[in-house]
Design a protein around this motif. Sequence first.
Motif, PDB file in Angstrom:
ATOM      1  N   ASP A   1       1.079  31.363  53.574  1.00 35.40           N
ATOM      2  CA  ASP A   1       1.413  30.875  52.234  1.00 35.40           C
ATOM      3  C   ASP A   1       0.240  30.123  51.607  1.00 35.40           C
ATOM      4  O   ASP A   1      -0.008  30.230  50.395  1.00 35.40           O
ATOM      5  CB  ASP A   1       2.637  29.962  52.301  1.00 35.40           C
ATOM      6  CG  ASP A   1       3.892  30.727  52.716  1.00 35.40           C
ATOM      7  OD1 ASP A   1       3.908  31.974  52.551  1.00 35.40           O
ATOM      8  OD2 ASP A   1       4.845  30.088  53.214  1.00 35.40           O
ATOM      9  N   ALA A   2      -0.483  29.361  52.441  1.00 36.13           N
ATOM     10  CA  ALA A   2      -1.659  28.651  51.919  1.00 36.13           C
ATOM     11  C   ALA A   2      -2.724  29.650  51.469  1.00 36.13           C
ATOM     12  O   ALA A   2      -3.372  29.460  50.417  1.00 36.13           O
ATOM     13  CB  ALA A   2      -2.211  27.705  52.981  1.00 36.13           C
ATOM     14  N   GLU A   3      -2.939  30.701  52.231  1.00 34.20           N
ATOM     15  CA  GLU A   3      -3.896  31.729  51.832  1.00 34.20           C
ATOM     16  C   GLU A   3      -3.444  32.426  50.543  1.00 34.20           C
ATOM     17  O   GLU A   3      -4.266  32.740  49.672  1.00 34.20           O
ATOM     18  CB  GLU A   3      -4.051  32.740  52.958  1.00 34.20           C
ATOM     19  CG  GLU A   3      -5.006  33.884  52.657  1.00 34.20           C
ATOM     20  CD  GLU A   3      -6.438  33.438  52.484  1.00 34.20           C
ATOM     21  OE1 GLU A   3      -7.232  34.203  51.890  1.00 34.20           O
ATOM     22  OE2 GLU A   3      -6.788  32.327  52.956  1.00 34.20           O
ATOM     23  N   TYR A   4      -2.155  32.639  50.432  1.00 35.93           N
ATOM     24  CA  TYR A   4      -1.633  33.264  49.213  1.00 35.93           C
ATOM     25  C   TYR A   4      -1.867  32.365  47.993  1.00 35.93           C
ATOM     26  O   TYR A   4      -2.286  32.843  46.920  1.00 35.93           O
ATOM     27  CB  TYR A   4      -0.146  33.549  49.390  1.00 35.93           C
ATOM     28  CG  TYR A   4       0.493  34.226  48.204  1.00 35.93           C
ATOM     29  CD1 TYR A   4       0.393  35.601  48.016  1.00 35.93           C
ATOM     30  CD2 TYR A   4       1.197  33.482  47.269  1.00 35.93           C
ATOM     31  CE1 TYR A   4       0.973  36.224  46.929  1.00 35.93           C
ATOM     32  CE2 TYR A   4       1.790  34.090  46.168  1.00 35.93           C
ATOM     33  CZ  TYR A   4       1.676  35.458  46.004  1.00 35.93           C
ATOM     34  OH  TYR A   4       2.244  36.061  44.915  1.00 35.93           O
ATOM     35  N   ALA A   5      -1.634  31.052  48.160  1.00 35.29           N
ATOM     36  CA  ALA A   5      -1.858  30.116  47.048  1.00 35.29           C
ATOM     37  C   ALA A   5      -3.337  30.051  46.679  1.00 35.29           C
ATOM     38  O   ALA A   5      -3.699  29.980  45.492  1.00 35.29           O
ATOM     39  CB  ALA A   5      -1.330  28.733  47.424  1.00 35.29           C
ATOM     40  N   ARG A   6      -4.214  30.077  47.697  1.00 34.06           N
ATOM     41  CA  ARG A   6      -5.656  30.037  47.407  1.00 34.06           C
ATOM     42  C   ARG A   6      -6.081  31.282  46.627  1.00 34.06           C
ATOM     43  O   ARG A   6      -6.876  31.191  45.679  1.00 34.06           O
ATOM     44  CB  ARG A   6      -6.434  29.930  48.720  1.00 34.06           C
ATOM     45  CG  ARG A   6      -7.933  29.759  48.539  1.00 34.06           C
ATOM     46  CD  ARG A   6      -8.650  29.872  49.877  1.00 34.06           C
ATOM     47  NE  ARG A   6      -8.547  31.225  50.415  1.00 34.06           N
ATOM     48  CZ  ARG A   6      -9.337  32.244  50.013  1.00 34.06           C
ATOM     49  NH1 ARG A   6     -10.247  32.065  49.078  1.00 34.06           N
ATOM     50  NH2 ARG A   6      -9.182  33.433  50.568  1.00 34.06           N
ATOM     51  N   ARG A   7      -5.583  32.428  47.001  1.00 38.76           N
ATOM     52  CA  ARG A   7      -5.939  33.658  46.286  1.00 38.76           C
ATOM     53  C   ARG A   7      -5.418  33.641  44.857  1.00 38.76           C
ATOM     54  O   ARG A   7      -6.100  34.112  43.936  1.00 38.76           O
ATOM     55  CB  ARG A   7      -5.395  34.866  47.041  1.00 38.76           C
ATOM     56  CG  ARG A   7      -6.057  35.098  48.388  1.00 38.76           C
ATOM     57  CD  ARG A   7      -5.613  36.410  49.010  1.00 38.76           C
ATOM     58  NE  ARG A   7      -6.222  36.645  50.307  1.00 38.76           N
ATOM     59  CZ  ARG A   7      -6.083  37.766  51.009  1.00 38.76           C
ATOM     60  NH1 ARG A   7      -5.333  38.755  50.534  1.00 38.76           N
ATOM     61  NH2 ARG A   7      -6.673  37.891  52.193  1.00 38.76           N
ATOM     62  N   GLU A   8      -4.233  33.060  44.665  1.00 36.05           N
ATOM     63  CA  GLU A   8      -3.708  32.971  43.303  1.00 36.05           C
ATOM     64  C   GLU A   8      -4.553  32.031  42.451  1.00 36.05           C
ATOM     65  O   GLU A   8      -4.804  32.306  41.266  1.00 36.05           O
ATOM     66  CB  GLU A   8      -2.253  32.493  43.340  1.00 36.05           C
ATOM     67  CG  GLU A   8      -1.276  33.508  43.916  1.00 36.05           C
ATOM     68  CD  GLU A   8      -1.186  34.763  43.075  1.00 36.05           C
ATOM     69  OE1 GLU A   8      -1.284  34.656  41.831  1.00 36.05           O
ATOM     70  OE2 GLU A   8      -1.012  35.861  43.637  1.00 36.05           O
TER      71      GLU A   8
ATOM     72  N   LYS B   1      -8.815  31.255  38.268  1.00 37.23           N
ATOM     73  CA  LYS B   1     -10.165  30.800  37.917  1.00 37.23           C
ATOM     74  C   LYS B   1     -11.022  31.960  37.417  1.00 37.23           C
ATOM     75  O   LYS B   1     -11.780  31.813  36.449  1.00 37.23           O
ATOM     76  CB  LYS B   1     -10.815  30.134  39.126  1.00 37.23           C
ATOM     77  CG  LYS B   1     -10.167  28.806  39.520  1.00 37.23           C
ATOM     78  CD  LYS B   1     -10.851  28.212  40.746  1.00 37.23           C
ATOM     79  CE  LYS B   1     -10.193  26.902  41.153  1.00 37.23           C
ATOM     80  NZ  LYS B   1     -10.816  26.319  42.367  1.00 37.23           N
ATOM     81  N   ARG B   2     -10.922  33.094  38.081  1.00 38.03           N
ATOM     82  CA  ARG B   2     -11.704  34.254  37.625  1.00 38.03           C
ATOM     83  C   ARG B   2     -11.249  34.704  36.235  1.00 38.03           C
ATOM     84  O   ARG B   2     -12.083  35.094  35.399  1.00 38.03           O
ATOM     85  CB  ARG B   2     -11.550  35.406  38.623  1.00 38.03           C
ATOM     86  CG  ARG B   2     -12.266  35.190  39.937  1.00 38.03           C
ATOM     87  CD  ARG B   2     -12.371  36.495  40.718  1.00 38.03           C
ATOM     88  NE  ARG B   2     -11.055  37.058  41.002  1.00 38.03           N
ATOM     89  CZ  ARG B   2     -10.356  36.791  42.107  1.00 38.03           C
ATOM     90  NH1 ARG B   2     -10.841  35.961  43.028  1.00 38.03           N
ATOM     91  NH2 ARG B   2      -9.169  37.353  42.302  1.00 38.03           N
ATOM     92  N   LYS B   3      -9.981  34.600  35.973  1.00 37.62           N
ATOM     93  CA  LYS B   3      -9.484  34.981  34.652  1.00 37.62           C
ATOM     94  C   LYS B   3      -9.978  34.022  33.576  1.00 37.62           C
ATOM     95  O   LYS B   3     -10.388  34.449  32.484  1.00 37.62           O
ATOM     96  CB  LYS B   3      -7.958  35.009  34.675  1.00 37.62           C
ATOM     97  CG  LYS B   3      -7.320  35.589  33.431  1.00 37.62           C
ATOM     98  CD  LYS B   3      -5.820  35.704  33.588  1.00 37.62           C
ATOM     99  CE  LYS B   3      -5.192  36.324  32.340  1.00 37.62           C
ATOM    100  NZ  LYS B   3      -3.701  36.440  32.491  1.00 37.62           N
ATOM    101  N   GLU B   4      -9.975  32.721  33.888  1.00 38.84           N
ATOM    102  CA  GLU B   4     -10.480  31.731  32.915  1.00 38.84           C
ATOM    103  C   GLU B   4     -11.985  31.908  32.700  1.00 38.84           C
ATOM    104  O   GLU B   4     -12.461  31.798  31.547  1.00 38.84           O
ATOM    105  CB  GLU B   4     -10.168  30.324  33.412  1.00 38.84           C
ATOM    106  CG  GLU B   4      -8.686  29.982  33.401  1.00 38.84           C
ATOM    107  CD  GLU B   4      -8.429  28.581  33.905  1.00 38.84           C
ATOM    108  OE1 GLU B   4      -9.415  27.930  34.351  1.00 38.84           O
ATOM    109  OE2 GLU B   4      -7.273  28.133  33.867  1.00 38.84           O
TER     110      GLU B   4
END
Length: 320
Positions: A249-256, A261-264
């Motif tokens: 879940d932590a890895e999933y949150a980091r990827r989100e 950030k990439r979108k911004e």
Amino acid sequence: MSSTPNANTGGPSATSGAAGAAPRRQPNLLASVRSYPAPPPPPEAGASSSSGTRAARPQQNTNAPSGPGIAPGGNGPAGAAPNPKKRSWVSNYYEYNFTEMQDSRAGFLVNEGGDDDASAARLAAEAERAAKRQRRVYNDAPVPLDPDFAPKCVECSSLDLDKRYVEHFDVNVCWACKEKLPEKYALLTKTEARQDYLLTEEELTVVGNFKAWRKPNPRKNTYHDMYLYLRGEIEKYAIEKWGSLDAMDAEYARREDDKVKRKEAKFKKKLAQLRNATRTSLWAEQEEAHVHVFKPAEDKEGFDVCEGCGMQVEVNIIEL
């Protein structure tokens, strides 16, 4: 009275001494029939060659022309050996050794090295297909009369098993337990397994990692087939990969967060490009609109000339 042969009728005709009496013509029935020479007589029973065996008489073509210098069979000059035609049913004979042949699977190239040089993936796929056929035979077999020898559900020991799970996943589970325990026996698509449990395409498609149920695509039959996996197997592999569900879940949150950030950053870059393209300081200075100021022309009567650009306009003077 005398009898002479008639060339037209082919038979004798009677002539009389009466003057002017013409003989009657008979119809020539054999005029269109071609006469062929009689076939040669069969060899005598006692006739034999000098070597003690019966001589073979070559077949002659009776329809061919004959004459001086031509052989009786019509195949060449006299004295030449006959040239009989090759029989149509005679063909080359090929002998095959079926013990050394290999199945090329619809005409594909066969590996000359044999099974020793075959890839491990192909061998594993063949083993999986063989196991699937064995499971299908096992499922189609009748239920034993003794309940102790019959397959039972791993959760409640029920005999009412879902044969689809047994065939595709090799799991003995009944219909009731399948509905009660969705965290173990629910079906996941390949997309859900990749997005929810952060697995890759290679991990899902490698033979031996997971057992999949392949079905036609429900959206459109021309799309790729749909693969279904057991949630319990996918979750077990994800725990082995990430350590625990919390770490996953932590890895999933980091990827989100990285995705946001990439979108911004992409949005800010596009905005900076738009600002650079619309800066007012980069605009070219435009001159003010020209206003004509006319005065009478000195060299032309009846014309006015603009003082700024020199434009001439004809003027009509009306005297009152």
